[in-house]
Design a protein around this motif. Structure first.
Motif, PDB file in Angstrom:
ATOM      1  N   THR A 114       0.825  -1.221   0.000  1.00 62.38           N
ATOM      2  CA  THR A 114       0.000   0.000   0.000  1.00 62.38           C
ATOM      3  C   THR A 114       0.854   1.264   0.000  1.00 62.38           C
ATOM      4  O   THR A 114       0.306   2.364  -0.040  1.00 62.38           O
ATOM      5  N   GLY A 115       2.169   1.123   0.044  1.00 57.71           N
ATOM      6  CA  GLY A 115       3.040   2.291   0.096  1.00 57.71           C
ATOM      7  C   GLY A 115       2.969   3.104  -1.193  1.00 57.71           C
ATOM      8  O   GLY A 115       2.987   2.545  -2.293  1.00 57.71           O
ATOM      9  N   SER A 116       2.905   4.414  -1.071  1.00 53.94           N
ATOM     10  CA  SER A 116       2.770   5.264  -2.260  1.00 53.94           C
ATOM     11  C   SER A 116       4.003   5.182  -3.153  1.00 53.94           C
ATOM     12  O   SER A 116       3.881   5.155  -4.388  1.00 53.94           O
ATOM     13  N   TYR A 117       5.202   5.127  -2.566  1.00 54.47           N
ATOM     14  CA  TYR A 117       6.413   5.061  -3.385  1.00 54.47           C
ATOM     15  C   TYR A 117       6.544   3.698  -4.038  1.00 54.47           C
ATOM     16  O   TYR A 117       6.949   3.586  -5.199  1.00 54.47           O
ATOM     17  N   ALA A 118       6.180   2.647  -3.322  1.00 53.03           N
ATOM     18  CA  ALA A 118       6.246   1.301  -3.903  1.00 53.03           C
ATOM     19  C   ALA A 118       5.314   1.188  -5.101  1.00 53.03           C
ATOM     20  O   ALA A 118       5.668   0.593  -6.136  1.00 53.03           O
ATOM     21  N   ARG A 119       4.105   1.750  -4.980  1.00 51.56           N
ATOM     22  CA  ARG A 119       3.151   1.659  -6.088  1.00 51.56           C
ATOM     23  C   ARG A 119       3.588   2.520  -7.270  1.00 51.56           C
ATOM     24  O   ARG A 119       3.377   2.156  -8.424  1.00 51.56           O
ATOM     25  N   ARG A 120       4.244   3.649  -7.011  1.00 52.50           N
ATOM     26  CA  ARG A 120       4.778   4.460  -8.123  1.00 52.50           C
ATOM     27  C   ARG A 120       5.909   3.723  -8.828  1.00 52.50           C
ATOM     28  O   ARG A 120       6.001   3.726 -10.064  1.00 52.50           O
ATOM     29  N   ILE A 121       6.787   3.091  -8.058  1.00 53.43           N
ATOM     30  CA  ILE A 121       7.886   2.318  -8.646  1.00 53.43           C
ATOM     31  C   ILE A 121       7.331   1.167  -9.479  1.00 53.43           C
ATOM     32  O   ILE A 121       7.796   0.902 -10.599  1.00 53.43           O
ATOM     33  N   TRP A 122       6.323   0.496  -8.958  1.00 50.96           N
ATOM     34  CA  TRP A 122       5.668  -0.600  -9.669  1.00 50.96           C
ATOM     35  C   TRP A 122       5.084  -0.109 -10.989  1.00 50.96           C
ATOM     36  O   TRP A 122       5.309  -0.717 -12.050  1.00 50.96           O
ATOM     37  N   PHE A 123       4.360   1.002 -10.957  1.00 48.94           N
ATOM     38  CA  PHE A 123       3.787   1.557 -12.193  1.00 48.94           C
ATOM     39  C   PHE A 123       4.891   1.906 -13.194  1.00 48.94           C
ATOM     40  O   PHE A 123       4.794   1.575 -14.394  1.00 48.94           O
ATOM     41  N   PRO A 136      -0.662  -9.051  -7.955  1.00 46.57           N
ATOM     42  CA  PRO A 136      -2.099  -8.786  -8.086  1.00 46.57           C
ATOM     43  C   PRO A 136      -2.362  -7.288  -8.071  1.00 46.57           C
ATOM     44  O   PRO A 136      -1.539  -6.502  -7.581  1.00 46.57           O
ATOM     45  N   ASP A 137      -3.477  -6.868  -8.610  1.00 48.49           N
ATOM     46  CA  ASP A 137      -3.823  -5.454  -8.614  1.00 48.49           C
ATOM     47  C   ASP A 137      -3.906  -4.933  -7.180  1.00 48.49           C
ATOM     48  O   ASP A 137      -4.320  -5.645  -6.255  1.00 48.49           O
ATOM     49  N   ALA A 138      -3.508  -3.667  -7.024  1.00 47.24           N
ATOM     50  CA  ALA A 138      -3.588  -3.040  -5.705  1.00 47.24           C
ATOM     51  C   ALA A 138      -5.048  -2.878  -5.300  1.00 47.24           C
ATOM     52  O   ALA A 138      -5.905  -2.562  -6.130  1.00 47.24           O
ATOM     53  N   THR A 139      -5.331  -3.074  -4.034  1.00 49.28           N
ATOM     54  CA  THR A 139      -6.707  -2.937  -3.535  1.00 49.28           C
ATOM     55  C   THR A 139      -6.824  -1.881  -2.455  1.00 49.28           C
ATOM     56  O   THR A 139      -7.929  -1.579  -1.992  1.00 49.28           O
ATOM     57  N   ALA A 140      -5.714  -1.318  -2.036  1.00 49.48           N
ATOM     58  CA  ALA A 140      -5.747  -0.311  -0.975  1.00 49.48           C
ATOM     59  C   ALA A 140      -4.649   0.710  -1.245  1.00 49.48           C
ATOM     60  O   ALA A 140      -3.712   0.464  -2.001  1.00 49.48           O
ATOM     61  N   ARG A 142      -4.141   5.292  -1.012  1.00 48.09           N
ATOM     62  CA  ARG A 142      -4.655   6.504  -1.627  1.00 48.09           C
ATOM     63  C   ARG A 142      -4.015   6.698  -3.007  1.00 48.09           C
ATOM     64  O   ARG A 142      -2.825   6.454  -3.182  1.00 48.09           O
ATOM     65  N   TYR A 143      -4.797   7.148  -3.980  1.00 45.70           N
ATOM     66  CA  TYR A 143      -4.257   7.421  -5.311  1.00 45.70           C
ATOM     67  C   TYR A 143      -3.231   8.559  -5.218  1.00 45.70           C
ATOM     68  O   TYR A 143      -3.511   9.613  -4.625  1.00 45.70           O
ATOM     69  N   VAL A 144      -2.072   8.353  -5.811  1.00 46.58           N
ATOM     70  CA  VAL A 144      -1.011   9.362  -5.783  1.00 46.58           C
ATOM     71  C   VAL A 144      -0.519   9.603  -7.207  1.00 46.58           C
ATOM     72  O   VAL A 144      -0.548   8.698  -8.045  1.00 46.58           O
ATOM     73  N   PRO A 145      -0.076  10.829  -7.516  1.00 46.57           N
ATOM     74  CA  PRO A 145       0.431  11.096  -8.865  1.00 46.57           C
ATOM     75  C   PRO A 145       1.782  10.437  -9.091  1.00 46.57           C
ATOM     76  O   PRO A 145       2.610  10.359  -8.175  1.00 46.57           O
ATOM     77  N   VAL A 146       2.005   9.970 -10.318  1.00 49.16           N
ATOM     78  CA  VAL A 146       3.288   9.362 -10.664  1.00 49.16           C
ATOM     79  C   VAL A 146       4.384  10.425 -10.683  1.00 49.16           C
ATOM     80  O   VAL A 146       5.474  10.239 -10.144  1.00 49.16           O
ATOM     81  N   VAL A 147       4.108  11.560 -11.323  1.00 46.64           N
ATOM     82  CA  VAL A 147       5.033  12.701 -11.322  1.00 46.64           C
ATOM     83  C   VAL A 147       4.629  13.614 -10.179  1.00 46.64           C
ATOM     84  O   VAL A 147       3.457  14.007 -10.076  1.00 46.64           O
ATOM     85  N   ASP A 148       5.570  13.957  -9.321  1.00 42.67           N
ATOM     86  CA  ASP A 148       5.293  14.909  -8.248  1.00 42.67           C
ATOM     87  C   ASP A 148       5.178  16.300  -8.867  1.00 42.67           C
ATOM     88  O   ASP A 148       6.189  16.869  -9.298  1.00 42.67           O
ATOM     89  N   PRO A 149       3.969  16.877  -8.944  1.00 48.63           N
ATOM     90  CA  PRO A 149       3.821  18.177  -9.615  1.00 48.63           C
ATOM     91  C   PRO A 149       4.501  19.323  -8.876  1.00 48.63           C
ATOM     92  O   PRO A 149       4.639  20.410  -9.434  1.00 48.63           O
ATOM     93  N   HIS A 163      -2.443   0.035 -10.104  1.00 44.36           N
ATOM     94  CA  HIS A 163      -1.423   0.468  -9.137  1.00 44.36           C
ATOM     95  C   HIS A 163      -1.979   1.491  -8.147  1.00 44.36           C
ATOM     96  O   HIS A 163      -1.261   1.902  -7.240  1.00 44.36           O
ATOM     97  N   ARG A 164      -3.225   1.942  -8.391  1.00 43.55           N
ATOM     98  CA  ARG A 164      -3.833   2.996  -7.596  1.00 43.55           C
ATOM     99  C   ARG A 164      -2.936   4.249  -7.594  1.00 43.55           C
ATOM    100  O   ARG A 164      -2.567   4.791  -6.547  1.00 43.55           O
ATOM    101  N   VAL A 165      -2.574   4.671  -8.808  1.00 45.13           N
ATOM    102  CA  VAL A 165      -1.815   5.902  -8.997  1.00 45.13           C
ATOM    103  C   VAL A 165      -2.504   6.733 -10.074  1.00 45.13           C
ATOM    104  O   VAL A 165      -3.372   6.240 -10.810  1.00 45.13           O
TER     105      VAL A 165
END
Length: 517
Positions: A114-123, A136-140, A142-149, A163-165
């Motif tokens: 569920t870590g935001s950085y792990a899911r960004r790296i995965w994406f 498996p697809d992420a199920t939990a 918060r959606y986070v942007p891939v690029v930090d604006p 990836h919930r991103v």
């Protein structure tokens, strides 16, 4: 390859890849990953390390952070540090993922699903590699942007449920340069230059605006050839000017690029038209044996199709959602680094600036900002900006000379042209656009106003064809506001002394110390 053990990452150093650090510090983030995995990539413009002191310094291309910023000496630790503090460097990430293989990234994600950085790296792994990890697809989470604006300019977001991103990458895996947010760019955007341009022309008559636009268009076309050290016939300059004037009307694709090359070259008897089949370079040859001495090497012919398709996809998609000048810098400088043609690349590169600005409605309808003229006036800075990436790219390109005195690239270099830091290019282009709006546009409009006054006042007391009034003005300009003895004795021998003195007085009154083009 599996997770690297702690001892594989460097401890404190004073030199990194022949670069001295401002003080003893431990590489962190991308610098640590490049060193540990022996990645052959252009080094980021700013490298990170953690020092022994509790203050952050930026000097000589290094950002030295405090001990509390030090990441865990693991793949996950340094990747998280990089995404958090350094933004995305897609070229480094792509090469890193090729080295780690899928297992290390799968383990990283399973450890923190569920870590935001792990899911960004995965994406990013799946996006860059075009392959699906055994997860498996992420199920939990918060959606986070891939690029930090907050760090880099991003495109409009698209959700990636697996990836919930939020995918806000400003490009595709075929072409995605990135631009960092800087105070310089924020200040330029705050100027609202399109509104300034509109304000300048608000009180300009339609006729005067049309004449201003025609001159600025010709000025840009002439300057674009001058940048290349060429002085083509006037008809070719005008033909290219007409093409620039139509920028933004045709969608960008391969056929459009080929059409532009035919227009810009004119006589193509000694140049191979079309996309390069043998590679190419910018530079000189050794005088003795014709050995190439490249300053920049073009993308490999086998990579051109995907690179051009990536540029087209960027222009049709993400470029529509980011600042117009930043989008123009990404597209135009990306093209010139790819260098897909044997000749004509530089002028088409500058055309692409006009293409994006016109398509986005950045400039007033019918008005072309003479960006090439602004570039020509800052040619040394332009070359420095081009070299800001070329010099970091060139040492990574393995090549051999061909019997035709060309170069043949021996290694896989496509990603070097897909992913680069276009921040210096965007800052430079914004400065050029500002110059054209705040100087060239009002100066040319004011000049034409004054010229009309001069012509009307001369017309009021002497009957002279417009062609001769133009010539008269030309001679006055050349001779500091006075008619030379030669002009008085030849072209304007019919003028009386009183008429000549009156014309000179009108010129002084109308122009004074005003800048004449």
């Amino acid at each position: 390859m599996t997770e690297l053990s702690e001892h594989r990452f460097s401890g404190p150093v004073t030199v990194f890849q022949d670069m001295r650090l401002p003080e003893t510090a431990t590489p962190a983030g991308y610098s640590a990953l490049i060193d540990a995995y022996k990645l052959a990539v252009p080094l980021p413009r700013m490298l990170s390390a953690t020092g022994e002191h509790h203050r952050i310094i930026e000097k000589d291309g290094w950002r030295i952070m405090t001990p509390r910023h030090a990441p865990h000496p693991t793949l996950e630790g340094h990747l998280t540090f990089a995404l958090k503090y350094e933004g995305l460097d897609l070229a480094v990430l792509k090469r890193l993922f090729l080295e780690t293989g899928p297992a290390a990234i799968e383990a990283l994600v399973r450890k923190s699903p569920t870590g935001s950085y792990a899911r960004r790296i995965w994406f990013l792994y799946e996006w860059l590699k075009g392959t699906r990890l055994d997860l498996p697809d992420a199920t939990a989470g918060r959606y986070v942007p891939v690029v930090d604006p907050g760090l880099q300019w991003a495109a409009q977001e698209k959700t990636a449920p697996r990836h919930r991103v939020k995918d806000n990458l400003p490009g595709t895996p075929d072409f995605c340069p990135l631009v960092f947010r800087t105070e310089v760019l924020d200040q330029f955007i705050g100027l609202d230059l399109p509104r300034r341009a509109q304000d300048i022309i608000a009180d300009v008559s339609r006729d005067l605006l049309a004449r201003t636009a025609a001159f600025l268009l010709l000025k840009d076309s002439r300057s674009s050839y001058a940048i290349e050290g060429e002085r083509p016939p006037q008809d070719r300059i005008q033909r290219w000017g007409r093409a620039i004037g139509e920028a933004g009307r045709q969608p960008l694709d391969r056929d459009e690029l080929l059409r532009l090359q035919r227009i810009v070259l004119g006589d193509a008897r000694f140049v191979k038209l079309g996309f390069q089949q043998e590679g190419g370079f910018i530079g000189e040859h050794d005088r003795d044996n014709r050995m190439p001495l490249p300053d920049h090497i073009s993308a490999r012919p086998e990579d051109l199709a995907s690179l051009i398709d990536g540029m087209v996809a960027f222009d049709h998609g993400p470029a529509q959602g980011i600042d117009a000048v930043i989008a123009a810098a990404i597209l135009a400088f990306g093209f010139v680094y790819i260098h897909p043609f044997e000749d004509g690349n530089g002028r088409i590169h500058r055309y692409l600036i006009h293409h994006v600005l016109a398509a986005r409605g950045f400039n007033p309808p019918g008005v072309v900002f003479p960006v090439s003229a602004a570039i020509l006036e800052q040619i040394d800075e332009y070359r420095r900006v081009l070299k800001s990436y070329s010099q970091r790219l060139l040492p990574l390109v393995e090549w051999e000379p061909t019997p035709q005195f060309n170069v043949r690239v021996l290694n896989d270099t496509g990603d070097y042209y897909r992913f680069f830091d276009a921040t210096p290019h965007a800052e430079f282009l914004y400065a050029c656009v500002q110059r054209t709006i705040e100087q060239d546009l009002p100066n040319e409009t004011e000049f034409l106003r004054r010229y009309d006054q001069f012509r009307q006042q001369v017309d009021a007391f002497i009957d002279m064809p417009e062609r001769l009034i133009d010539l008269l003005f030309h001679f006055l300009k050349q001779n500091g506001g006075r008619l030379s003895n030669r002009a008085r004795e030849k072209e304007f021998a019919a003028l009386t002394d009183e008429e000549a003195e009156r014309i000179e007085a009108i010129h002084r009154q109308v122009f004074g110390n005003a800048r004449e083009r």
